[in-house]
Design a protein around this motif. Structure first.
Motif, short mmCIF file in Angstrom:
data_model
loop_
_atom_site.label_atom_id
_atom_site.label_comp_id
_atom_site.label_asym_id
_atom_site.label_seq_id
_atom_site.Cartn_x
_atom_site.Cartn_y
_atom_site.Cartn_z
N LEU A 29 0.83 -1.21 0.00
CA LEU A 29 0.00 0.00 0.00
C LEU A 29 0.86 1.26 0.00
N ASP A 30 2.04 1.20 0.61
CA ASP A 30 2.91 2.37 0.59
C ASP A 30 3.41 2.64 -0.83
N GLY A 31 3.69 1.60 -1.59
CA GLY A 31 4.08 1.78 -2.99
C GLY A 31 2.95 2.43 -3.77
N ARG A 32 1.74 1.95 -3.54
CA ARG A 32 0.57 2.56 -4.20
C ARG A 32 0.40 4.02 -3.77
N LEU A 33 0.53 4.26 -2.49
CA LEU A 33 0.38 5.62 -1.95
C LEU A 33 1.36 6.58 -2.62
N CYS A 34 2.60 6.18 -2.70
CA CYS A 34 3.63 7.03 -3.29
C CYS A 34 3.28 7.39 -4.73
N ALA A 35 2.95 6.40 -5.53
CA ALA A 35 2.63 6.65 -6.95
C ALA A 35 1.36 7.48 -7.09
N GLU A 36 0.36 7.21 -6.24
CA GLU A 36 -0.90 7.97 -6.32
C GLU A 36 -0.69 9.43 -5.93
N LEU A 37 0.12 9.67 -4.91
CA LEU A 37 0.40 11.06 -4.52
C LEU A 37 1.13 11.79 -5.65
N ALA A 38 2.01 11.08 -6.33
CA ALA A 38 2.76 11.70 -7.42
C ALA A 38 1.87 11.97 -8.63
N LEU A 39 0.99 11.05 -8.94
CA LEU A 39 0.20 11.16 -10.17
C LEU A 39 -1.10 11.94 -10.04
N GLN A 40 -1.75 11.87 -8.87
CA GLN A 40 -3.07 12.49 -8.81
C GLN A 40 -3.39 13.18 -7.49
N ASP A 41 -2.38 13.50 -6.71
CA ASP A 41 -2.64 14.20 -5.45
C ASP A 41 -3.80 13.57 -4.68
N LEU A 42 -3.62 12.33 -4.32
CA LEU A 42 -4.61 11.53 -3.61
C LEU A 42 -5.17 12.23 -2.37
N ALA A 43 -6.48 12.42 -2.34
CA ALA A 43 -7.14 13.06 -1.20
C ALA A 43 -7.13 12.14 0.02
N ALA A 44 -7.17 12.75 1.20
CA ALA A 44 -7.14 11.99 2.45
C ALA A 44 -8.28 10.97 2.53
N GLU A 45 -9.49 11.38 2.15
CA GLU A 45 -10.65 10.48 2.24
C GLU A 45 -10.47 9.28 1.31
N ALA A 46 -9.97 9.56 0.10
CA ALA A 46 -9.76 8.47 -0.87
C ALA A 46 -8.70 7.50 -0.36
N TRP A 47 -7.68 8.02 0.30
CA TRP A 47 -6.62 7.15 0.85
C TRP A 47 -7.19 6.27 1.96
N LEU A 48 -7.97 6.86 2.85
CA LEU A 48 -8.56 6.10 3.94
C LEU A 48 -9.43 4.97 3.39
N GLU A 49 -10.20 5.30 2.36
CA GLU A 49 -11.06 4.31 1.71
C GLU A 49 -10.22 3.17 1.11
N GLU A 50 -9.13 3.55 0.44
CA GLU A 50 -8.27 2.55 -0.19
C GLU A 50 -7.63 1.63 0.84
N VAL A 51 -7.14 2.20 1.94
CA VAL A 51 -6.51 1.38 2.98
C VAL A 51 -7.54 0.43 3.58
N CYS A 52 -8.72 0.94 3.88
CA CYS A 52 -9.76 0.08 4.46
C CYS A 52 -10.11 -1.06 3.51
N LEU A 53 -10.20 -0.75 2.23
CA LEU A 53 -10.46 -1.78 1.23
C LEU A 53 -9.34 -2.83 1.26
N GLY A 54 -8.09 -2.36 1.33
CA GLY A 54 -6.94 -3.26 1.39
C GLY A 54 -6.94 -4.12 2.65
N LEU A 55 -7.44 -3.55 3.74
CA LEU A 55 -7.50 -4.28 5.01
C LEU A 55 -8.74 -5.17 5.11
N GLY A 56 -9.68 -4.97 4.18
CA GLY A 56 -10.92 -5.75 4.22
C GLY A 56 -11.86 -5.30 5.32
#
Length: 191
Positions: A29-56
């Motif tokens: 998820l950190d690899g994804r986070l890094c690339a997403e921040l670089a490419l699309q300025d990932l919003a905090a809410e979207a990141w929280l959603e993505e992590v929760c999805l990753g954690l199930g």
């Protein structure tokens, strides 16, 4: 809300993942986070959603968990945007075996490249030759040998590979954010 004085580390996030019932490594998820921040300025809410999805899980267990996960995003963004170029992928540290550290780098790279692949060929064609080559070289890290003996040679090799991933991440960020790093966030906001 207090600022994070000490950097969040791999073990802290791995423990947080376990408390949510996930054996997944935070490295992916950190690899994804890094690339997403670089490419699309990932919003905090979207990141929280993505992590929760990753954690199930539907949402973090509690407020402290949510703040830690958001702190992870903030920490990565600040490091990527910092003029000191001190971004570090979130990977297992020296407390882990060399094999575990190599697997962490492999997982980080898989997450990072997954986002890069999703970005599409058209976007990648506009990147500098240096960036395209750095990203292409990262592809080799997805197949690195992770069953390593703990010795100085393997340690040095892993350090060099990790440094390559770190430089590729910073190159991606700086190319996508011309004029940065030179963080403007220190300026006062006017209302």
């Amino acid at each position: 809300m207090s600022s994070i004085d000490e950097r969040l580390d791999f073990s802290t996030l791995a423990d947080l993942f376990l408390s949510h019932g996930s054996m997944q490594s935070p490295a992916f998820l950190d690899g994804r986070l890094c690339a997403e921040l670089a490419l699309q300025d990932l919003a905090a809410e979207a990141w929280l959603e993505e992590v929760c999805l990753g954690l199930g899980v539907e949402q973090p267990r509690d407020r402290a968990s949510a703040e830690t996960l958001l702190g992870w995003r903030r920490q990565a963004l600040e490091a990527l945007a910092d003029s000191g170029l001190n971004y570090e992928p979130l990977l297992p540290d020296e407390l882990f075996s060399l094999s575990e550290r190599a697997r962490g780098l492999q997982e980080w790279t898989l997450g990072f490249l997954e986002v890069i692949d999703d970005a599409g060929e058209a976007k990648r064609e506009r990147w500098s030759q240096a960036l395209r080559e750095a990203i292409e070289d990262l592809g080799g890290l997805t197949a690195i040998e992770t069953d390593l003996d703990d010795n100085a040679e393997n340690e040095n090799d892993l350090f060099a590979l990790t440094e390559h991933a770190r430089m590729a991440a910073m190159l991606l960020y700086t190319e996508q954010h011309p004029g940065r790093p030179q963080v403007e966030s220190s300026e006062p906001t006017h209302h």
